[in-house]
Design an enzyme around this catalytic site. Structure first.
Site, short mmCIF file in Angstrom:
data_model
loop_
_atom_site.label_atom_id
_atom_site.label_comp_id
_atom_site.label_asym_id
_atom_site.label_seq_id
_atom_site.Cartn_x
_atom_site.Cartn_y
_atom_site.Cartn_z
N ASP A 165 0.85 -1.19 0.00
CA ASP A 165 0.00 0.00 0.00
C ASP A 165 0.89 1.24 0.00
O ASP A 165 2.01 1.21 0.49
CB ASP A 165 -0.89 -0.04 1.26
CG ASP A 165 -1.62 1.28 1.45
OD1 ASP A 165 -2.37 1.68 0.53
OD2 ASP A 165 -1.44 1.90 2.52
N ASP B 152 -0.15 5.00 0.82
CA ASP B 152 -0.32 6.06 1.82
C ASP B 152 -0.42 5.48 3.23
O ASP B 152 -1.28 4.66 3.53
CB ASP B 152 -1.57 6.89 1.50
CG ASP B 152 -1.43 7.59 0.15
OD1 ASP B 152 -0.41 8.26 -0.07
OD2 ASP B 152 -2.34 7.44 -0.70
MG LIG Z 1 -2.95 3.27 3.42
#
Ligand SMILES: [Mg+2]
Ligand SMILES: [Zn+2]
Length: 205
Positions: free
Chosen positions: A18, A20
């Site tokens: 992932d 962010d």
């Molecule tokens: Mg995230």
């Protein structure tokens, strides 16, 4: 060997990452490369995982595109800057996939690629010959964990404070919950060493 048997090329495991709150600090809706900050230890951990034979694939929800918060060109520039930042730290990503769609009104995915759906992981597996059963998803919220589990991967919750709802279902239980990237690399590489068919076991017989 039967001439009818299909011999598939060897598939690699991957670590799906992932963006962010996991790979970079979470700055909501940011597309300014100057605001990109790698999470502590991320580059070193990804180097170690690449050395362990893992493809590295970023999979990120970017509903800001559908919502008009930034343009596709702005996001493409950010992606290029992030890949370059990683290359300067010795990390080459195999791919970087994003879902440009918005969540539906009830918050559920309206497409097959927005996490917690596993579409980006399946797509990467097809594109790059990845073995999902030997792969891992690393993310900071339970939607990441669920996307990984739905794709048949194991999952690690890198708890950087992003998850606030903690809606629990059997698919939202991570294999490991850790606080930093050093632990991510240790869990994945430690598990690989224990696997009877792990790449690093070759030659031990
Ligand atoms: Mg995230
Ligand atoms: Zn999507």
């Amino acid at each position: 060997m039967s001439p009818h048997r299909t011999v598939r090329p060897a598939e690699r495991p991957a670590v799906f990452i992932d963006k962010d709150g996991t790979l970079v600090e979470n700055v909501p809706w940011n597309v300014d490369p100057a605001e990109l900050r790698l999470m502590p230890g991320a580059a070193e951990a990804l180097q170690a995982l690449a050395c362990g034979g893992f493809a590295l694939v970023v999979v990120t929800n970017q509903s800001g595109l559908a919502e008009g918060r930034f343009s596709a060109a702005q996001f493409a520039s950010l992606r290029a800057a992030l890949r370059q930042m990683l290359r300067e730290r010795g990390v080459t990503l195999t791919d970087f996939l994003h879902c440009p769609h918005a969540a539906s009104a009830d918050g559920r995915p309206a497409c097959l690629c927005r996490k917690p759906q596993p579409g980006m992981l399946h797509r990467a597996a097809r594109l790059h010959g990845l073995d999902l059963a030997r792969s891992w998803m690393v993310g900071d919220i339970l939607d990441d964990v669920e996307a990984g589990r739905r794709a048949g991967c194991r999952s690690i919750l890198l708890d950087s404070g992003g998850e606030t709802v903690w809606r629990r279902t059997p698919l939202r239980v991570a294999d490991h919950r850790v606080d930093d990237w050093i632990d991510v690399a240790e869990r994945i590489l430690g598990d690989q060493r224990r696997m009877p068919n792990g790449l690093t076991m070759a030659g031990h017989g």
